[in-house]
Design a protein around this motif. Structure first.
Motif, short mmCIF file in Angstrom:
data_model
loop_
_atom_site.label_atom_id
_atom_site.label_comp_id
_atom_site.label_asym_id
_atom_site.label_seq_id
_atom_site.Cartn_x
_atom_site.Cartn_y
_atom_site.Cartn_z
N PHE A 142 -30.33 110.94 35.35
CA PHE A 142 -30.27 112.05 34.44
C PHE A 142 -29.89 111.57 33.11
O PHE A 142 -29.06 110.79 32.96
CB PHE A 142 -29.35 113.28 35.21
CG PHE A 142 -30.00 114.39 36.02
CD1 PHE A 142 -31.02 114.25 36.61
CD2 PHE A 142 -29.19 115.47 35.62
CE1 PHE A 142 -31.45 115.29 37.13
CE2 PHE A 142 -29.80 116.62 36.47
CZ PHE A 142 -31.04 116.35 37.37
N THR A 143 -30.62 112.25 32.13
CA THR A 143 -30.08 111.96 30.66
C THR A 143 -29.09 113.12 30.12
O THR A 143 -28.96 114.33 30.93
CB THR A 143 -31.49 111.79 29.94
OG1 THR A 143 -32.02 113.32 29.96
CG2 THR A 143 -32.46 110.86 30.28
N LYS A 144 -28.57 112.85 29.05
CA LYS A 144 -27.86 113.81 28.41
C LYS A 144 -28.50 115.24 28.41
O LYS A 144 -28.00 116.33 28.55
CB LYS A 144 -27.24 113.64 27.26
CG LYS A 144 -26.17 112.52 27.01
CD LYS A 144 -25.73 112.29 25.95
CE LYS A 144 -24.57 111.14 25.82
NZ LYS A 144 -24.06 110.90 24.51
N ARG B 187 -27.33 118.95 29.96
CA ARG B 187 -27.44 119.92 29.14
C ARG B 187 -27.94 121.33 29.67
O ARG B 187 -27.63 122.42 29.46
CB ARG B 187 -27.77 120.02 27.63
CG ARG B 187 -26.61 119.01 26.95
CD ARG B 187 -27.10 119.02 25.46
NE ARG B 187 -28.35 118.38 25.20
CZ ARG B 187 -28.38 117.22 24.56
NH1 ARG B 187 -27.41 116.58 24.83
NH2 ARG B 187 -29.66 116.61 24.47
N ARG B 188 -29.10 121.14 30.61
CA ARG B 188 -29.72 122.24 31.16
C ARG B 188 -29.30 122.51 32.72
O ARG B 188 -29.87 123.63 33.26
CB ARG B 188 -31.20 122.01 31.13
CG ARG B 188 -31.80 121.49 29.72
CD ARG B 188 -33.21 121.47 29.89
NE ARG B 188 -33.92 120.65 30.81
CZ ARG B 188 -34.38 119.42 30.93
NH1 ARG B 188 -34.06 118.69 29.81
NH2 ARG B 188 -34.74 119.03 32.05
N VAL B 189 -28.27 121.81 33.25
CA VAL B 189 -27.95 122.21 34.46
C VAL B 189 -27.34 123.57 34.50
O VAL B 189 -26.32 123.96 33.68
CB VAL B 189 -26.83 121.25 35.09
CG1 VAL B 189 -26.10 121.48 36.27
CG2 VAL B 189 -27.60 119.78 35.14
N VAL B 190 -27.64 124.41 35.44
CA VAL B 190 -27.13 125.82 35.72
C VAL B 190 -26.33 125.89 36.98
O VAL B 190 -25.39 126.80 37.09
CB VAL B 190 -28.04 126.78 35.40
CG1 VAL B 190 -28.48 126.95 34.16
CG2 VAL B 190 -29.17 126.91 36.44
N ALA B 191 -26.69 124.98 38.15
CA ALA B 191 -26.00 124.89 39.04
C ALA B 191 -26.21 123.80 39.92
O ALA B 191 -26.96 122.95 39.85
CB ALA B 191 -26.66 126.20 40.02
N ASP C 126 -22.65 109.91 40.38
CA ASP C 126 -23.59 109.74 39.27
C ASP C 126 -23.31 111.00 38.39
O ASP C 126 -23.98 111.25 37.33
CB ASP C 126 -25.20 109.97 39.54
CG ASP C 126 -25.36 108.72 40.28
OD1 ASP C 126 -24.69 107.46 40.05
OD2 ASP C 126 -26.23 108.81 41.30
N PHE C 127 -22.11 111.83 38.38
CA PHE C 127 -21.98 112.99 37.43
C PHE C 127 -21.21 112.16 36.28
O PHE C 127 -20.56 111.50 36.34
CB PHE C 127 -21.17 114.01 38.16
CG PHE C 127 -22.00 114.86 39.42
CD1 PHE C 127 -22.93 114.36 39.91
CD2 PHE C 127 -21.44 115.93 39.60
CE1 PHE C 127 -23.58 115.07 41.12
CE2 PHE C 127 -22.06 116.83 40.70
CZ PHE C 127 -23.34 116.20 41.30
N PRO C 128 -21.63 113.02 35.26
CA PRO C 128 -20.64 112.55 33.85
C PRO C 128 -19.36 113.05 33.99
O PRO C 128 -18.74 113.91 34.75
CB PRO C 128 -21.44 113.35 32.97
CG PRO C 128 -22.05 114.55 33.42
CD PRO C 128 -22.35 114.24 34.82
#
Length: 74
Positions: free
Chosen positions: A50-52, A56-60, A72-74
């Motif tokens: 995943f890129t930035k 930014r588009r993650v909702v759930a 792998d989560f920021p």
């Protein structure tokens, strides 16, 4: 069915009802109508790579809760 129709099926039941040619895919896209607007969603099996822009588009997030799933989560 859960994300589109709001109908939960356990894993075994969901697998039994898959068409023979349906396979686990890395990315699934679907659209949903909300207040008269069509919204496109992307569902991923993994956040690896995943890129930035993706984040930014993650909702759930749907996880089982084991600690390794968050590596792998920021």
């Amino acid at each position: 069915d859960f994300l589109v129709k709001g109908v939960y099926k356990d894993g075994e039941e969901a697998e039994k009802n898959l068409p023979p040619n349906e396979q686990l895919r890395e990315k699934v896209e679907f659209e949903y109508s909300l207040q008269g607007k069509r919204i496109k969603f992307e569902m991923y099996d993994s956040v690896t790579g995943f890129t930035k822009s993706h984040w930014r588009r993650v909702v759930a997030l749907f996880v089982q809760g084991q600690e390794w799933q968050f590596k792998d989560f920021p």
